[in-house]
Design a protein around this motif. Structure first.
Motif, PDB file in Angstrom:
ATOM      1  N   ARG A   1       0.868  -1.176   0.000  1.00 20.63           N
ATOM      2  CA  ARG A   1       0.000   0.000   0.000  1.00 20.63           C
ATOM      3  C   ARG A   1       0.903   1.223   0.000  1.00 20.63           C
ATOM      4  O   ARG A   1       1.685   1.420   0.931  1.00 20.63           O
ATOM      5  CB  ARG A   1      -0.920   0.026   1.213  1.00 20.63           C
TER       6      ARG A   1
ATOM      7  N   ASN B   1      -5.422   4.429  -0.757  1.00 17.95           N
ATOM      8  CA  ASN B   1      -6.490   3.752  -0.027  1.00 17.95           C
ATOM      9  C   ASN B   1      -6.482   2.248  -0.239  1.00 17.95           C
ATOM     10  O   ASN B   1      -7.067   1.512   0.537  1.00 17.95           O
ATOM     11  CB  ASN B   1      -7.862   4.271  -0.478  1.00 17.95           C
ATOM     12  N   LYS B   2      -5.864   1.805  -1.336  1.00 18.87           N
ATOM     13  CA  LYS B   2      -5.928   0.388  -1.661  1.00 18.87           C
ATOM     14  C   LYS B   2      -4.530  -0.190  -1.832  1.00 18.87           C
ATOM     15  O   LYS B   2      -3.570   0.519  -2.098  1.00 18.87           O
ATOM     16  CB  LYS B   2      -6.750   0.157  -2.927  1.00 18.87           C
TER      17      LYS B   2
END
Length: 91
Positions: free
Chosen positions: A19, A24-25
């Motif tokens: 990450r 966010n992902k």
């Protein structure tokens, strides 16, 4: 290697994803790790100075090379190589 960094590296190797900072992902990664150290990692893992689970992840194909001071016959070969190699311009 700091314990926090060991934990993060182990997580990347196990989960095969990272990450990025501020993301966010997680993104999948497919990596091979080649590491080098002058420390005896097995002994450090036994003393718990290095994560044992990370040690076993990294020590899949260990290659031990004695220090140059124990391979004096290699010195002339290395000197010859570096004396003959063309200096590369700095960019």
């Amino acid at each position: 290697m700091a314990p926090q960094l060991q934990t993060k590296l182990l997580r990347v190797l196990q989960e095969r994803e990272v990450r990025r900072v501020g993301d966010n992902k997680s993104s999948p990664v497919n990596v091979r790790v080649v590491g080098a150290t002058n420390e005896a990692l097995f002994a450090e893992a036994e003393r718990r100075d290095f994560r044992e689970d990370l040690y076993y992840r990294l020590a899949v194909i260990p290659i031990e090379i004695p220090p140059l001071r124990e391979r004096l016959e290699d010195v002339p070969l290395l000197v010859n190589h570096f004396c003959r190699s063309k200096p590369q311009p700095h960019r």
